[in-house]
Write a protein that holds these residues in place. Structure first.
Motif, mmCIF file in Angstrom:
data_model
loop_
_atom_site.group_PDB
_atom_site.id
_atom_site.type_symbol
_atom_site.label_atom_id
_atom_site.label_comp_id
_atom_site.label_asym_id
_atom_site.label_seq_id
_atom_site.Cartn_x
_atom_site.Cartn_y
_atom_site.Cartn_z
ATOM 1 N N VAL A 208 0.778 -1.064 0.076
ATOM 2 C CA VAL A 208 0.083 0.136 -0.123
ATOM 3 C C VAL A 208 0.907 1.094 0.008
ATOM 4 O O VAL A 208 1.874 1.264 0.710
ATOM 5 C CB VAL A 208 -0.890 -0.074 1.255
ATOM 6 N N ASP A 209 0.418 2.141 -0.745
ATOM 7 C CA ASP A 209 1.148 3.641 -0.688
ATOM 8 C C ASP A 209 0.903 4.357 0.670
ATOM 9 O O ASP A 209 -0.374 4.628 0.876
ATOM 10 C CB ASP A 209 0.646 4.391 -1.960
ATOM 11 N N GLU A 210 1.939 4.484 1.262
ATOM 12 C CA GLU A 210 1.819 5.119 2.566
ATOM 13 C C GLU A 210 1.133 6.698 2.414
ATOM 14 O O GLU A 210 0.630 7.092 3.524
ATOM 15 C CB GLU A 210 3.119 5.185 3.294
ATOM 16 N N ALA A 211 1.425 7.226 1.406
ATOM 17 C CA ALA A 211 0.834 8.540 0.997
ATOM 18 C C ALA A 211 -0.536 8.538 0.728
ATOM 19 O O ALA A 211 -1.324 9.692 0.925
ATOM 20 C CB ALA A 211 1.548 9.270 -0.091
ATOM 21 N N GLU A 212 -1.361 7.624 0.675
ATOM 22 C CA GLU A 212 -2.639 7.479 0.225
ATOM 23 C C GLU A 212 -3.413 7.719 1.528
ATOM 24 O O GLU A 212 -3.072 6.918 2.504
ATOM 25 C CB GLU A 212 -2.952 6.075 -0.269
ATOM 26 N N ASP A 213 -4.357 8.506 1.569
ATOM 27 C CA ASP A 213 -4.996 8.715 2.650
ATOM 28 C C ASP A 213 -6.164 7.586 2.929
ATOM 29 O O ASP A 213 -6.382 6.792 2.033
ATOM 30 C CB ASP A 213 -6.034 10.097 2.701
ATOM 31 N N ASP A 214 -6.904 7.594 4.076
ATOM 32 C CA ASP A 214 -7.966 6.398 4.254
ATOM 33 C C ASP A 214 -8.943 6.300 3.362
ATOM 34 O O ASP A 214 -9.327 5.172 2.960
ATOM 35 C CB ASP A 214 -8.320 6.603 5.587
ATOM 36 N N ALA A 215 -9.378 7.439 2.935
ATOM 37 C CA ALA A 215 -10.568 7.276 2.198
ATOM 38 C C ALA A 215 -10.251 6.709 0.877
ATOM 39 O O ALA A 215 -11.186 6.069 0.262
ATOM 40 C CB ALA A 215 -11.192 8.738 2.041
ATOM 41 N N THR A 216 -9.282 6.932 0.395
ATOM 42 C CA THR A 216 -8.816 6.399 -0.911
ATOM 43 C C THR A 216 -8.459 4.960 -0.837
ATOM 44 O O THR A 216 -9.098 4.252 -1.698
ATOM 45 C CB THR A 216 -7.343 7.050 -1.422
ATOM 46 N N ILE A 217 -7.985 4.528 0.189
ATOM 47 C CA ILE A 217 -7.717 3.069 0.610
ATOM 48 C C ILE A 217 -8.986 2.448 0.596
ATOM 49 O O ILE A 217 -9.416 1.206 0.028
ATOM 50 C CB ILE A 217 -6.729 2.999 1.885
ATOM 51 N N ILE A 218 -10.090 2.962 1.375
ATOM 52 C CA ILE A 218 -11.262 2.358 1.831
ATOM 53 C C ILE A 218 -12.225 2.396 0.189
ATOM 54 O O ILE A 218 -12.778 1.275 0.157
ATOM 55 C CB ILE A 218 -12.364 3.015 2.553
ATOM 56 N N GLY A 219 -11.869 3.386 -0.452
ATOM 57 C CA GLY A 219 -12.435 3.330 -2.071
ATOM 58 C C GLY A 219 -12.137 2.267 -2.577
ATOM 59 O O GLY A 219 -12.879 1.418 -3.360
ATOM 60 N N LYS A 220 -10.501 2.047 -2.551
ATOM 61 C CA LYS A 220 -10.178 0.899 -3.330
ATOM 62 C C LYS A 220 -10.424 -0.514 -2.771
ATOM 63 O O LYS A 220 -10.476 -1.574 -3.695
ATOM 64 C CB LYS A 220 -8.542 0.915 -3.193
ATOM 65 N N SER A 221 -10.560 -0.502 -1.543
ATOM 66 C CA SER A 221 -11.266 -1.908 -1.048
ATOM 67 C C SER A 221 -12.394 -2.277 -1.301
ATOM 68 O O SER A 221 -12.736 -3.626 -1.019
ATOM 69 C CB SER A 221 -11.343 -1.747 0.446
ATOM 70 N N ALA A 222 -13.437 -1.392 -1.833
ATOM 71 C CA ALA A 222 -14.684 -1.843 -2.291
ATOM 72 C C ALA A 222 -14.353 -3.045 -3.494
ATOM 73 O O ALA A 222 -15.308 -3.874 -3.670
ATOM 74 C CB ALA A 222 -15.414 -0.756 -3.035
ATOM 75 N N LEU A 223 -13.495 -2.904 -4.240
ATOM 76 C CA LEU A 223 -13.019 -3.741 -5.362
ATOM 77 C C LEU A 223 -12.007 -4.599 -5.044
ATOM 78 O O LEU A 223 -11.946 -5.900 -5.650
ATOM 79 C CB LEU A 223 -12.722 -3.069 -6.558
ATOM 80 N N GLU A 224 -11.205 -4.330 -3.939
ATOM 81 C CA GLU A 224 -9.960 -5.248 -3.653
ATOM 82 C C GLU A 224 -10.133 -5.129 -2.207
ATOM 83 O O GLU A 224 -9.531 -4.461 -1.367
ATOM 84 C CB GLU A 224 -8.606 -4.382 -4.083
ATOM 85 N N PRO A 225 -10.943 -6.185 -1.568
ATOM 86 C CA PRO A 225 -11.172 -6.474 -0.088
ATOM 87 C C PRO A 225 -9.829 -6.098 0.800
ATOM 88 O O PRO A 225 -9.740 -5.721 1.739
ATOM 89 C CB PRO A 225 -11.913 -7.233 0.115
ATOM 90 N N GLU A 226 -8.637 -6.774 0.264
ATOM 91 C CA GLU A 226 -7.493 -6.771 1.013
ATOM 92 C C GLU A 226 -6.971 -5.495 1.265
ATOM 93 O O GLU A 226 -6.120 -5.654 2.194
ATOM 94 C CB GLU A 226 -6.721 -7.736 0.250
#
Length: 204
Positions: free
Chosen positions: A10-28
């Motif tokens: 995971v890119d440490e620079a990504e904020d939580d909202a971005t990561i959670i958004g990605k998790s919709a398609l990539e749960p991991e």
């Protein structure tokens, strides 16, 4: 880049909202949210309900968050207030355990005073007395007032973050906090460790 506990990069620079958004398609991807915030949520739950209960509830907190991740507001870059809100709701289901925990702390504090009184210096005795009084004061607060006070005093959330966590208006946060502070100060009297409950610069 950083690797999560599940081995996902995971890119440490990504904020939580971005990561959670990605998790919709990539749960991991959601594992990064756990890695970032689990220690803080565990500390909060342990303070409120004890370590044994916290170990179970921190996992439940993130399980609930994972299930609700598609409802997350992408405008909120930091997910921690959201997670505190979920954790607080779980504490709400454990209110009796929470009150029992505060009362147990009070009893244990009394027992420590009695068992080691001869060896305690004045500062230690005073600290234990304050701990007991604080536990009593917290136990007497209403659940809503206690939630607000502890999120601000222990977790150092701003009024806005507490409002988001508990889904209440900022004005309600202020009124509950003022009421809780007054009750705690009255309970502690002149020995009140007021710095723990004073407004922080971020809440000014």
């Amino acid at each position: 880049m950083n690797r999560t506990s599940h081995g996902r990069v995971v890119d440490e620079a990504e904020d939580d909202a971005t990561i959670i958004g990605k998790s919709a398609l990539e749960p991991e991807q959601f594992a990064a949210i756990f890695d970032r915030h689990a220690p803080y949520i565990h500390r909060y739950l342990a303070r409120r309900l004890g370590r044994a209960v916290a170990d179970d509830l921190v996992a439940e907190t993130f399980l609930v968050a994972f299930r609700k991740r598609q409802q997350y507001d992408p405008q909120r870059r930091d997910a921690r207030p959201w997670l505190y809100g979920i954790a607080t709701n779980l504490v709400g289901q454990q209110r009796r355990d929470e009150l029992r925990e505060y009362r147990l702390r009070r009893v244990l504090s009394v027992e420590r005073d009695e068992a080691s009184h001869a060896d305690q210096v004045a500062a230690d005795v005073t600290a234990q007395a304050l701990h007991r009084l604080l536990a009593e004061a917290l136990a007497e607060l209403s659940p809503g007032d206690r939630d607000v006070l502890l999120l601000i005093a222990w977790e150092e959330l701003t009024y806005e973050e507490v409002a988001a966590a508990l889904a209440i208006p900022v004005g309600t946060v202020r009124s509950r906090l003022n009421r809780a502070r007054k009750k705690v100060r009255n309970a502690l009297g002149e020995t009140n460790p007021s710095t723990a409950f004073e407004e922080s610069p971020s809440n000014g």
